[in-house]
Each structure stands twice: as structure tokens, then as C-alpha cells.
Design a protein around this motif. Structure first.
Motif: not given
Length: 404
Positions: A81, A86, A133, A350
Motif C-alpha cells: 500500500g 492503492n 487509504f 501501510s
């Protein structure tokens, strides 16, 4: 354009990234639906074992292989990520989930089903790409609230998966549970493809460098170390509770049916309300106070549950209250920890999330193992005392942080 105008333009701050309530809900729903795939196998292990001819010793692998896949995914896939776009990564993982679920539904042998289980676990780490995200899209002032709302969806998926699987398998078959979930994953791909924005990380590392950087983050990030330790203890208590209470409820003391146990698990989902509350509390800067509350309520929950093994109606009510309180404390501490580590560095979110999740997932595995052993050795009395030790250890460690 004049030099002064150019200077003014360069000095004008960019508008802060934001995430709408509808998109937040979609993140939460996606997390819940994908995370549920991890837990369908737990109540279905018996029917699957009988249908496919598992040996008694191999039946436990139905759940274990899914957990192993998820643990590997946290360390090997979630860090991507910080490297890959993403949206595409999430869609790929959800698509893999759909394929793996279909494979599980139509598996004709134990080995094929176990391979599908491993892939289900690997692909389910899509939720841990979705959470950072969403945090990236939220402004700093409301990041905790957004993370809390998204995590409430994830918890609902976890808590509702087991009763849903039990009800559907009794109504239709265990195959239908996986087929229906695969259909949901396909629908989710269509929705997320239309709704998610594109996000390209700025990291320029190679994959090997990305993984090696995680070791540096683990060794040199005190906030991550502490929050992961607290949540590992809390999730150990959570896993111990939900491993042993179904055994207690099915025992002669309570004598509940599978549906009765499913309803008990359903009550535990009430703890999902903790996530958005915890996020808002963290945004206000009350993390230390909220952490103390979360750890203490988990201790109290186990103390209440400890005296709930008699089999009476009052004992069942107390055990249900204990489960709700424990879930509330675990979810509160989880969101507080994520809010803290996401504030450290957008570039590393991430990887930090993968390390955080992998650490407390290991704590959960330890809690499940100790819970099963303790219940077989000393019954609920022994299991509940071990359970209360987990949040006590976390609280003692947290108190050293407060002194510093």
C-alpha cells in the motif's frame, strides 16, 4: 504572470484532502464484508470436515490455514500500500477473494479446500489496505473519527460472520455461504471500482527494500511498539474469550444450541459502537485517558465473566454483558492505536499498519491457544483468570508510559 503572483500561488496551501460520509460508509462496508471471509470457516468446520472427509486432527487446519494466510498477507502484501496504486491493489485482492471463495465452495478434497482457505486469508488483507487509504484521505482533525467509523464496519463483519454462516448453513448448506460471499465480492469490485479515487504513493523503494524497511520501523518506532503491545494483549483476551465461551455455553451448565450460541455472538457486535467514539476521542487529544478506560473495562469484563459459569439466566446475562464490555474495550484500544500510528508518517502508513496488525494478530493466536488449553485443563474458571491477565499486563505497561 508576475513574480509576486507566482510567489503567492506557490505559498497558497493546497486544499486539505477529505472523505465524504458516503465514501466513509463504503470503506466501512467493504472492510466488514471482506473481513467476514476470515471467519465463515469457524462455525462451519464440522460440516466441512464431514463433507470433504477431513481427519479429526486436520479439521483445525480449516481455521488455521486462513489465519496463516492472513498473517502472511499482513507482512508481505499490506506494505505494498506504500508502493503500489492503492485502488488497483484493493480491487486485485478483492478479486482474489472471490476466486478463492468459489474454490472453497467447489473444493472436492481437503487439500483443495485448505489451499482455498490459505488464499482467502491472503486476500482478506485488502481491509488493511483500505483502512490506511481512508486515513490518508481524511484531514488530520477528523482522522480518528474516519478510522473509527471504518473500523466499526470491520468489527461488524467479524462479529456477524459467524452467526450468519451458522444460519445460512442450516438453511441452505455450507457451500452456499462461500458462493454467496463470492457474489458479494464481485458486486464489491464493481462498486469500489466506481467509487474509490486513485492514490499513487510517493515511495520509490523496491519491494525488497520495502520489506527490509519494516524491520527498521519495528525497532525504531516507540509509539508503534507500545500500541502494538497493548493491542496484542487486548486481542489475546478477546480471542481467548470467544474461543472458550462457545465451549462453556454448549456445556451441560448452559446447554445452548448452535443457534443460541450464534445469538450470543451476535450480542457481542454491540461493541462496534466503540470504534467511532474512540476515533472522536482521539481527535480531541484524550488518547491516554481513553486507553486507561479501555484497559480497565476489559479487566472488569473478565472479572464479571469469571463469576458467570453457573448456567443460570443471571449468569448468561452477566456473560453477555462481559462480552459486550470486552469488545468495547478492545475496539476502543484498537482505534486509539491506529490513530496514533497513522499520525506518525503518511509515507509509512501501510507498513506501520501491517506491523501493528501482525503483532496483535499474534497476540490473538496466543490467546486462542491458551484459552483452548486452559478450558480443557481447568474449565472456565482457569480460562477466565488467564484472560484477565492479558489486559492487566497491558495496563501495567501503559502505566510506565504515563510515568515517562
Amino acid at each position: 504572470m508576475s513574480a509576486n503572483a507566482a510567489a503567492r500561488r506557490e505559498s497558497t496551501p493546497l486544499p486539505e484532502e477529505t472523505i465524504s460520509p458516503l465514501l466513509t460508509f463504503m470503506f466501512a462496508a467493504a472492510c466488514g464484508l471482506v473481513a467476514a471471509n476470515l471467519y465463515y470457516g469457524q462455525p462451519l468446520a464440522g460440516p466441512i470436515s464431514q463433507s470433504l472427509g477431513f481427519t479429526p486432527a486436520a479439521t483445525g487446519l480449516i481455521v488455521t490455514l486462513t489465519q496463516i494466510g492472513y498473517g502472511l498477507g499482513l507482512l508481505l502484501i499490506v506494505p505494498l500500500g506504500d508502493l503500489l496504486e492503492n485502488r488497483r491493489l484493493i480491487l486485485t485482492l478483492v478479486a482474489l477473494s472471490a476466486v478463492a471463495l468459489v474454490g472453497a465452495a467447489f473444493a472436492s478434497s481437503p487439500s483443495l479446500f485448505l489451499l482455498a482457505s490459505l488464499c482467502i486469508g491472503l486476500a482478506s488483507v485488502a481491509v488493511q489496505v483500505l483502512v490506511p487509504f481512508a486515513a490518508h484521505m481524511a484531514p488530520d482533525a477528523s482522522r480518528g473519527a474516519v478510522v473509527g467509523n471504518v473500523m466499526s464496519g470491520l468489527l461488524c463483519g467479524i462479529m456477524l460472520a459467524r452467526p450468519a454462516a451458522s444460519f445460512l448453513s442450516e438453511l441452505l448448506s455450507w457451500h452456499a455461504v462461500y458462493i454467496i460471499s463470492a457474489g458479494i465480492m464481485i458486486a464489491l469490485i464493481v462498486i469500489l471500482r466506481a467509487a474509490l479515487p486513485t492514490r499513487v504513493p510517493h515511495t520509490k523503494l523496491h519491494y525488497g527494500q520495502l520489506l527490509s524497511s519494516m524491520g527498521h520501523l519495528a525497532l525504531h518506532t516507540p509509539v508503534l511498539q507500545r500500541r502494538a503491545l497493548y493491542q496484542a494483549c487486548m486481542f489475546g483476551a478477546f480471542s481467548l474469550f470467544w474461543t472458550t465461551t462457545p465451549l462453556l455455553l454448549a456445556s451441560p451448565a448452559f446447554g445452548l444450541t448452535q443457534n443460541g450460541i450464534a445469538l450470543f455472538a451476535l450480542a457481542g457486535a454491540a461493541g462496534a459502537v466503540a470504534s467511532p467514539i474512540a476515533g472522536r476521542v482521539a481527535d480531541r487529544g484524550w488518547t491516554k485517558l481513553a486507553t486507561t478506560f479501555a484497559l480497565v473495562i476489559a479487566i472488569v469484563a473478565f472479572l464479571i465473566g469469571h463469576f458467570s459459569g453457573s448456567g443460570s439466566l443471571l449468569a448468561l446475562i452477566m456473560l453477555t454483558l462481559s462480552g459486550i464490555m470486552l469488545d468495547f474495550g478492545v475496539q476502543t484500544n484498537l482505534v486509539l492505536g491506529q490513530r496514533a500510528i497513522f499520525a506518525l508518517s503518511a509515507e509509512h502508513r501501510s507498513r506501520l499498519n501491517g506491523l501493528y496488525m501482525a503483532t496483535f494478530f499474534a497476540g490473538g493466536a496466543l490467546g486462542s491457544a491458551l484459552g483452548g488449553w486452559a478450558y480443557a485443563t481447568g474449565g472456565w474458571n482457569m480460562a477466565s483468570w488467564i484472560g484477565v491477565a492479558f489486559p492487566v499486563i497491558a495496563l501495567l505497561a501503559f502505566l510506565t508510559e504515563r510515568k515517562n
